[in-house]
Motif scaffolding. Structure first.
Motif, PDB file in Angstrom:
ATOM      1  N   GLY A  28     -39.978  13.519  -4.337  1.00  0.00           N
ATOM      2  CA  GLY A  28     -39.574  13.385  -2.950  1.00  0.00           C
ATOM      3  C   GLY A  28     -40.665  13.854  -2.020  1.00  0.00           C
ATOM      4  O   GLY A  28     -41.852  13.781  -2.348  1.00  0.00           O
ATOM      5  N   GLU A 144     -34.137  12.846  -3.191  1.00  0.00           N
ATOM      6  CA  GLU A 144     -35.281  13.611  -2.652  1.00  0.00           C
ATOM      7  C   GLU A 144     -36.266  12.746  -1.873  1.00  0.00           C
ATOM      8  O   GLU A 144     -36.971  13.244  -0.997  1.00  0.00           O
ATOM      9  CB  GLU A 144     -36.013  14.318  -3.803  1.00  0.00           C
ATOM     10  CG  GLU A 144     -35.207  15.403  -4.484  1.00  0.00           C
ATOM     11  CD  GLU A 144     -34.307  14.899  -5.602  1.00  0.00           C
ATOM     12  OE1 GLU A 144     -33.695  15.728  -6.293  1.00  0.00           O
ATOM     13  OE2 GLU A 144     -34.223  13.651  -5.781  1.00  0.00           O
ATOM     14  N   HIS A 182     -35.712  19.147  -3.352  1.00  0.00           N
ATOM     15  CA  HIS A 182     -35.989  18.572  -2.035  1.00  0.00           C
ATOM     16  C   HIS A 182     -36.982  19.437  -1.264  1.00  0.00           C
ATOM     17  O   HIS A 182     -37.117  20.634  -1.515  1.00  0.00           O
ATOM     18  CB  HIS A 182     -34.699  18.485  -1.210  1.00  0.00           C
ATOM     19  CG  HIS A 182     -33.591  17.749  -1.869  1.00  0.00           C
ATOM     20  ND1 HIS A 182     -32.890  18.256  -2.958  1.00  0.00           N
ATOM     21  CD2 HIS A 182     -33.044  16.527  -1.598  1.00  0.00           C
ATOM     22  CE1 HIS A 182     -31.965  17.386  -3.323  1.00  0.00           C
ATOM     23  NE2 HIS A 182     -32.035  16.333  -2.525  1.00  0.00           N
TER      24      HIS A 182
END
Length: 453
Positions: A28, A144, A182
């Motif tokens: 992500g 993410e 994340h």
């Protein structure tokens, strides 16, 4: 020889069959110095707004479509964790993320219950916010590339704000231990405005405590940030420290003062910093003027909405869609080289002096009250460029400097000398920059003197 040829053919077949993965590819968003990179390794600069989903859930579908149509690349979505408002379920969070993705918007999700903890009796702790995120983890896992997790909105008021560092560090540590990969965004204390500089002065330690080094800092700019000097100094210090920051909320007006939105937008653009205006629609309690559109109608942009979406350095002119949505990589780099001098407001203050034939000039404007004052000093180069400057100000007896921004102060009483910092010392001929200082006692009345450093 035949065996060697077969071996070479096997090696070649392996490299053709197995694609090379970019060194920048990631699950992500990631942080690289001051920059935020998307999962494709491309720089991403947030340009968007806040939407109060938890209070207006039936408005979200149309709101996200309209926000995208006006050019935004990001939306910060208000959620509730259950302490002050009914918690948004995992299914609801999934629905929000799905709609963000359908509109090709990056989704910053935040828990609003933490607002003003320490002063607001019903506010949640950051630890309670983390518990909420863990409870809805099923909606967040695998997202993410499209979601940034903003742990809690404005997690401390002005009481007990020094506890922010430990509480934020613990929250990040707990999220990582729970398996969240994340990018994490953290809001400042002091109702988001960090006037005590708790976040600013402890950001490096908080960042280092994240085992993934993937934390983004968020400042909210309202009445505390009513001068260009305060804005450029705060954002400039994060730039100098090599840490990522976004303006997670800001407005054109507020009950605690009049923020300098022109400088916020100009400085964010020049430094490649993201911003998210507050807010789409539905404000109440006397701050209805913060609505970007009237009654959730995109055809009724307010003056604030016109400024943010269509004005100089606004969303329409500067937004670039995240490359994870499959579009072409932006040809205009979203991160730009900062100018040599601090960007002035769109409308220069009336105290701006004409270019001087001397080395430099300094003009001070003062906002005073009983027992204290804030002074803004505008430094202007003369007919030749400067590579550094210093300004001397003679303070009245009993007056003392208590805080300085965009300059380094030597002394605090009597004659105080202010010297440029790293990002505002170089001035072209006739160019200007600003710094400021706060003090107790009578405000200065004499004109400061300026010299080359």
């Amino acid at each position: 020889m035949r065996r060697l040829l077969l071996l070479a053919l096997a090696v070649l077949t392996f490299f053709v069959a197995v694609p090379l993965v970019s060194a920048n590819a990631a699950a992500g968003f990631t942080v690289s110095g001051t920059r935020i990179l998307d999962a494709n390794g491309n720089a991403f600069v947030m340009r968007g707004v806040n939407h109060a989903h938890t209070w207006y859930p039936t408005r979200t579908t149309q709101a996200l479509a309209d926000i995208k149509a006006l050019g935004a690349n990001t939306v910060r979505v208000v959620l509730a964790g259950g302490q002050r408002w009914t918690a948004n379920s995992a299914a609801d969070v999934t629905n929000v993320i799905t709609q963000c993705r359908a509109n090709r918007l990056i989704c910053v999700l935040e828990v609003h219950d933490t607002t003003g903890y320490g002063e607001e009796s019903a506010a949640a702790t950051l630890d309670q916010a983390v518990t909420y995120w863990i409870n809805v983890k099923s909606a967040l896992a695998g997202q993410e590339r499209y979601v940034i997790l903003n742990i809690g909105n404005e997690p401390y008021g002005n009481t007990g704000a020094t506890a922010w560092t430990t509480a934020t560090t613990n929250a990040i540590t707990r999220l990582r231990a729970a398996g969240f990969e994340h990018s994490i965004m953290v809001d400042a204390p002091n109702w988001g405005q960090d006037w005590q500089f708790v976040m600013r002065d402890n950001a490096a330690a908080v960042f280092a405590a994240d085992p993934q080094r993937n934390t983004i800092f968020s400042i909210h700019m309202y009445g505390v940030f009513d001068t260009a000097a305060e804005i450029t100094d705060y954002l400039g210090r994060f730039r100098t420290a090599g840490l990522p920051i976004v303006v997670g909320e800001f407005g054109h007006n507020h009950s605690d003062g009049n923020p300098d939105e022109d400088t916020i937008l100009a400085t964010a653009q020049s430094l490649g910093i993201g911003y998210l205006g507050w807010s789409w629609s539905g404000n109440g309690g006397g701050v209805e003027y913060l609505d970007l559109v009237t009654n959730f109608d995109a055809n009724q942009l307010t003056s604030w909405g016109q400024r943010l979406f269509n004005g100089a350095n606004g969303i329409k002119a500067t937004s670039r869609e995240a490359s994870v949505f499959g579009g072409a990589t932006p040809t205009t780099p979203p991160v730009t080289t900062p100018p040599a001098t601090t960007p002035p407001p769109t409308t220069p203050p009336p105290t701006t002096p004409p270019p001087s034939s001397g080395v430099c000039t300094a003009v001070v404007s003062v906002n005073s009250w009983g027992g204290g004052f804030v002074a803004t000093v505008r430094v202007t180069a003369g007919s030749a460029a400067l590579t550094g400057w210093n300004v001397s100000a003679v303070l009245p007896s009993g007056t003392a400097v208590t805080n300085t921004w965009s300059a380094q102060a030597t002394g605090s009483t009597g004659t105080v000398r202010f010297t440029n910092v790293s990002y505002n010392g170089t001035l072209a001929a006739g160019a200007s920059t600003e710094f400021g200082f706060q003090g107790t006692g009578a405000s200065p009345t004499t004109t400061p003197t300026c010299a080359a450093a």
